[in-house]
Design a protein around this motif. Sequence first.
Motif, mmCIF file in Angstrom:
data_model
loop_
_atom_site.group_PDB
_atom_site.id
_atom_site.type_symbol
_atom_site.label_atom_id
_atom_site.label_comp_id
_atom_site.label_asym_id
_atom_site.label_seq_id
_atom_site.Cartn_x
_atom_site.Cartn_y
_atom_site.Cartn_z
ATOM 1 N N TYR A 15 -2.308 1.626 -15.111
ATOM 2 C CA TYR A 15 -1.753 0.965 -16.295
ATOM 3 C C TYR A 15 -2.855 0.186 -17.015
ATOM 4 C CZ TYR A 15 -1.821 -3.245 -13.387
ATOM 5 O OH TYR A 15 -2.225 -4.286 -12.592
ATOM 6 N N THR A 57 -1.449 -6.101 -17.462
ATOM 7 C CA THR A 57 -0.169 -6.805 -17.371
ATOM 8 C C THR A 57 -0.308 -8.162 -18.035
ATOM 9 O OG1 THR A 57 0.278 -5.721 -15.263
ATOM 10 C CG2 THR A 57 1.632 -7.632 -15.825
ATOM 11 N N ARG A 102 0.540 -12.094 -19.232
ATOM 12 C CA ARG A 102 0.769 -13.339 -18.512
ATOM 13 C C ARG A 102 1.487 -14.308 -19.440
ATOM 14 N NH1 ARG A 102 -4.445 -16.071 -15.538
ATOM 15 N NH2 ARG A 102 -4.448 -14.487 -13.932
ATOM 16 N N CYS A 129 3.816 -2.878 -19.539
ATOM 17 C CA CYS A 129 3.226 -2.900 -18.202
ATOM 18 C C CYS A 129 4.016 -3.778 -17.233
ATOM 19 C CB CYS A 129 1.779 -3.377 -18.274
ATOM 20 S SG CYS A 129 0.694 -2.261 -19.201
ATOM 21 N N THR A 130 4.490 -4.926 -17.715
ATOM 22 C CA THR A 130 5.276 -5.796 -16.846
ATOM 23 C C THR A 130 6.577 -5.121 -16.447
ATOM 24 O OG1 THR A 130 4.331 -7.791 -17.834
ATOM 25 C CG2 THR A 130 6.448 -8.035 -16.690
ATOM 26 N N ALA A 189 5.826 -2.460 -13.827
ATOM 27 C CA ALA A 189 5.588 -3.045 -12.505
ATOM 28 C C ALA A 189 6.887 -3.501 -11.862
ATOM 29 C CB ALA A 189 4.621 -4.227 -12.628
ATOM 30 N N CYS A 190 7.754 -4.119 -12.654
ATOM 31 C CA CYS A 190 9.039 -4.572 -12.118
ATOM 32 C C CYS A 190 9.916 -3.390 -11.715
ATOM 33 C CB CYS A 190 9.756 -5.449 -13.139
ATOM 34 S SG CYS A 190 8.975 -7.057 -13.379
ATOM 35 N N SER A 242 -5.516 -1.004 -12.231
ATOM 36 C CA SER A 242 -5.941 -1.299 -13.598
ATOM 37 C C SER A 242 -7.381 -1.776 -13.564
ATOM 38 C CB SER A 242 -5.052 -2.370 -14.234
ATOM 39 O OG SER A 242 -5.367 -3.655 -13.722
ATOM 40 N N GLN A 288 -4.829 -9.877 -11.104
ATOM 41 C CA GLN A 288 -3.797 -9.067 -10.463
ATOM 42 C C GLN A 288 -3.039 -9.850 -9.391
ATOM 43 O OE1 GLN A 288 -5.967 -5.632 -9.079
ATOM 44 N NE2 GLN A 288 -5.437 -4.462 -10.892
ATOM 45 N N VAL A 342 -0.305 -11.799 -10.903
ATOM 46 C CA VAL A 342 0.811 -10.943 -11.294
ATOM 47 C C VAL A 342 1.654 -10.575 -10.079
ATOM 48 C CG1 VAL A 342 1.428 -8.683 -12.228
ATOM 49 C CG2 VAL A 342 -0.356 -10.035 -13.339
ATOM 50 N N ARG A 388 -1.941 4.765 -19.511
ATOM 51 C CA ARG A 388 -0.928 4.769 -18.464
ATOM 52 C C ARG A 388 -0.687 6.193 -17.929
ATOM 53 N NH1 ARG A 388 2.382 0.610 -18.473
ATOM 54 N NH2 ARG A 388 2.112 0.381 -20.723
#
Length: 320
Positions: A186, A189, A191, A209-210, A213-214, A235, A242, A245, A282
């Motif tokens: 990806y 992410t 912040r 991206c968030t 990931a979720c 990434s 990371q 995150v 991605r």
Amino acid sequence: MRAGELARQAEVTVRALRYYEKVGLVVPVRLPNGYRDYDPVAVRQVREIRELTGLGLSVEETRPFVECLASGHGSGDECPASLAAYRHAIDELSARIVRLTRRRDALAEHLRAAAERSMPRGVQPFSAGHGLDGRPVRCDPPIPSDDGTADRLVGVRLPGVTLPATDGSTVGLAALGAGRTVLYVYPLTGRPGVDLPEGWDTIPGARGCTAEACGFRDHHEELVGAGAARVYGLSSQPGHYQREVVGRLRLPFTMLADPEFAVRDSLRLPTFSTGGMMLYRRLTMIVSRGVIEHVFYPVYPPDQHAGEVLDWLRTHPDTR
């Protein structure tokens, strides 16, 4: 030595020199005609003041160093009082760092709590399909296009690249072990409180991206049950970014950092540039016995991608 010559040699203003004289750090001799005459050591003294104040010391805190030079020492920090001044300055700075760290952490907690309060009712913080503010992630056009990357990657063996992981270990891609590995790549992410690169939402496939990931977090147990021996995110972001995150999103899997783009160089993975940064595009690879078995590319929409990977694993059981 006159004031103007001293100021030129020490690379300070005459006004600064007058101030050092006023506080008693650099003291000239008064000639019969009223002119100030500075000893040659004053050049070293003023340079010492300039260097130490550049490091954050106050003018008054440079006094032990100036006096050390005046007493004939070759360096301003050869005297015990100077060493004590170093220690005092370091202790003060350490205490300040502790105070600032506490303030930062308190502000971050307020930000997190405020973000959660603003989420729509019934939405879990940072759940799949929702961004940092709790709002649904929109995957509007432009949609990423297929440039053929997936076609050339299938059947390729992973390179002997070792990457640092967020759990403190290192992971060798050529020795992932038995079973299938889900390796999703990806860009970056986001912040809370940190702006994404300008124009982020207009870059095909950049946003989400968030949410992606979720999605892998929420489907992790199902992915393992469907045959994924391990899941990694990868990434070009540094490891400390990371780790934040992983902790904030409570990810049950490890992230891999590739800031030098070693995997890109080995596999010719697609990247893009924005805001002065080079980032990965991605894509997700299913790896079996060190060989890329399947590639998802382009990935769209990212908030539904983990479910897409889960469906593929369930319909393509590993019978080898």
